[in-house]
Write an enzyme that holds these catalytic residues in place. Structure first.
Site, PDB file in Angstrom:
ATOM      1  N   ASP A 277     -69.917 -33.025  42.917  1.00 47.00           N
ATOM      2  CA  ASP A 277     -69.121 -33.250  44.131  1.00 47.00           C
ATOM      3  C   ASP A 277     -68.909 -34.734  44.434  1.00 47.00           C
ATOM      4  OD1 ASP A 277     -69.244 -30.458  44.447  1.00 47.00           O
ATOM      5  OD2 ASP A 277     -71.108 -30.606  45.582  1.00 47.00           O
TER       6      ASP A 277
ATOM      7  N   GLU B 277     -61.279 -25.466  49.103  1.00 43.79           N
ATOM      8  CA  GLU B 277     -62.368 -26.273  49.672  1.00 43.79           C
ATOM      9  C   GLU B 277     -62.242 -27.726  49.214  1.00 43.79           C
ATOM     10  OE1 GLU B 277     -65.847 -24.275  48.242  1.00 43.79           O
ATOM     11  OE2 GLU B 277     -65.350 -24.596  46.134  1.00 43.79           O
TER      12      GLU B 277
END
Length: 563
Positions: free
Chosen positions: A32, A206
């Site tokens: 991420d 997302e």
């Protein structure tokens, strides 16, 4: 075996040329990625889940030579992870800079939700969290609009009225953000419902980021879930809050449709962030995985980088059957023609724990928040002192465990320790750990009053099963332990005495042990495998300790050796 374990790997520059960098730019469990730039400096932050300290922070001048400058959450009052499973804790962060202040927004799952922290410099200190209780979701990101001086927070959230039309139906939502008082407004608005085309039932939209480029607002998101079908998609609008048009060429990044039998595959790509260099080039950092077979990988989700090209006003990272590459030309060769590869290629890391004081090297991590000091620098050469305590790596507390990420498919890790068990429940050694119920533990202990080397495998509960043991000489307090990964298998070795590694005679305890047991596909979750110095008294009080004098990690992946 010796030639594999201790030979110096051929460097990436010899294979790929001095004007190229290698992927991943951060090898091992660094998922991420989020990036920002201030002047000629780049700062990158990753998820850390239930490892402590939280949110590693990196700095670079050239986008490929990365140095870790700290962690954003390194104080117990900032981050309480006790009780959290390994794949809970801190999810995807996002870093931003505005008017002299750095901001990170993130989600602490199960323990407070979304929050923002600030610092005057990315190396810290960072503030305690300001909790954003009205932001219901994950993957928050900020956008500071230079055109009107306003700020916004965008995030993944539930379906409209929390009534999903299908499994994985989510939304991207936006609120105003008071950046001076660190509060989110009550003006929530859905800016993406479902994903690129809700008629096709897209799942798990997302990881949103907004950018202002050439008078338009671009919204980039991950889609398809963070597994094999992961992708990155792009939208744009004339207004910051939409309506957003989906790019007809979406996804702008994915590898899910490629031949799974291709050589040296990179898979699971997505969760990207964009960055522009001073000379106008665009790049994307994103997570990806390197399987050794099918969808099996033990290194977790890693940080990759690739150039971005613009087509018809849209940014594109890959299209068609284009593969994410292991080697690309340097983004800024005039700044640095020989990048520092301490986190990429076949690097080696070694330490003898000399004079670290109160802080170990920032590459070492712990399982959950440290609330009592159970390790120390003894103030002399080769002296990492650790207490044996009742906590275990099968539980959800803070065990006597100091970890280092497995960063290669093929690698070796060794450690030297001085330890004498006084009971069969006392153990100290080296683990390869994926989660509470998926690990192997190579350790020195005692059986029937005599010293032994043991190899354990985790079970579904908090116990371990003994796989094999071998006796030691009665006076053998000094032991070296070695774990070798070949991808689908691990092998475990031991030696007595503290000779230099090249002079050692290694005893094989067990070889060809199932490596898939530690893969994300088998174990689940969002993390990668960690080599850990680990000592425990298995639930019972103990006054025993262990001293580690050496830790050494070596990568040996074929792709960086020209194979």
């Amino acid at each position: 075996m010796k030639s594999f374990l201790f030979s110096i790997a051929i460097t990436c520059s010899l294979i790929a040329g001095a004007q190229q960098y290698s992927n991943p730019i951060l090898s091992g469990f660094y998922p991420d990625p989020t990036i920002c730039s201030v002047g000629n400096d780049y700062y990158l932050v990753n998820s850390s889940f239930s490892y402590y300290p939280g949110l590693p922070v990196f700095h670079s001048k050239d986008l490929v030579s990365w140095k870790q400058i700290g962690h954003a959450m390194n104080r117990p009052e900032q981050l309480d992870l006790i009780g959290a499973r390994v794949s809970r804790g801190l999810f995807a962060p996002s870093i931003h800079y505005y008017k002299g202040l750095y901001y990170i927004v993130c989600t602490l799952v199960d323990k407070g939700g979304n929050f923002v922290i600030t610092a005057k410099h990315p190396k810290g200190p960072w503030s305690n969290p300001a909790w954003l209780k009205n932001v219901d979701g994950i993957d928050p990101s900020l956008y500071f609009d230079e055109s009107n001086g306003k700020a916004y927070i965008i995030y993944n959230s539930v379906s409209p009225e929390n009534k999903p039309l299908y499994e994985g139906h989510r939304t991207i939502r936006m609120r105003s953000f008071d950046y001076k008082n660190l509060k989110a407004g009550d003006d929530e608005k859905i800016i993406v419902n479902g994903g690129t085309d809700i008629a096709k039932k897209p799942i798990w939209i997302e990881g949103p980021h907004i950018y202002s480029i050439n008078g338009l607002y671009y919204l980039m998101c991950a889609e398809g879930g963070t597994g094999y079908n992961h992708s990155e998609v792009i939208f744009r609008s004339k207004n910051v809050d939409g309506p957003f048009e989906s790019y007809s060429g979406n996804p702008i990044l994915t590898q899910r449709h490629l031949d799974t039998s291709r050589k040296n595959p990179i898979t699971t790509t997505g969760h990207a962030d964009l960055i522009q260099t001073p000379d106008g080039k665009w790049y994307a950092v994103f997570l990806g995985c390197r399987p050794y077979e099918g969808d099996y990988y033990n290194t977790g989700r890693e940080t990759f980088m690739a150039p971005v090209r613009w087509q018809g006003g849209w940014p594109v990272i890959t299209e068609g059957d284009e593969e994410v590459k292991y080697f690309y030309p340097l983004p800024q060769p005039k700044i640095n023609t020989k990048p520092d590869k301490r986190f990429s290629g076949n690097f080696t890391y070694s330490t003898r724990f000399q004079g670290f004081g109160t802080a170990l090297n920032s590459r070492f991590i712990f399982l959950r928040t440290i609330k009592e000091k159970w390790y120390a620098d003894q103030g002399k050469k080769n002296s990492l002192y650790m207490k044996l305590r009742p906590e275990t790596i099968s539980g959800t507390g803070n065990p006597s465990f100091i970890g280092f990420r497995q960063s290669h498919i093929k690698c070796s890790t060794m450690t030297s320790l001085r330890f004498k068990a006084n009971a069969e429940n006392e153990k100290a050694g080296l683990t390869i750990f994926q989660n509470e119920h998926h690990f192997y533990y190579l350790c020195k202990s005692m059986e029937e009053g005599k010293p032994v080397i043991q190899l354990y495998r985790s079970t579904a509960g908090e116990n371990m099963e003994l796989m094999k043991s071998q006796p030691l000489e009665a006076n053998s307090e000094l032991v070296d332990l070695l774990i070798v990964s070949e991808g689908p298998t691990y092998s475990f070795y031991w030696s007595t005495g503290f000779e230099e590694p090249k002079q050692k005679k290694w005893n094989q305890l067990l070889s060809g042990v199932d490596g898939k047991y530690l893969s994300t596909k088998t174990a689940g979750g969002f993390v990668g495998s960690i080599f850990g110095m680990y000592a425990t008294s298995l639930g019972k009080p103990s006054s025993t300790s262990v001293t580690y004098s050496l830790f050494e990690y070596k990568g040996n992946d074929d792709v960086y050796n020209g194979k």
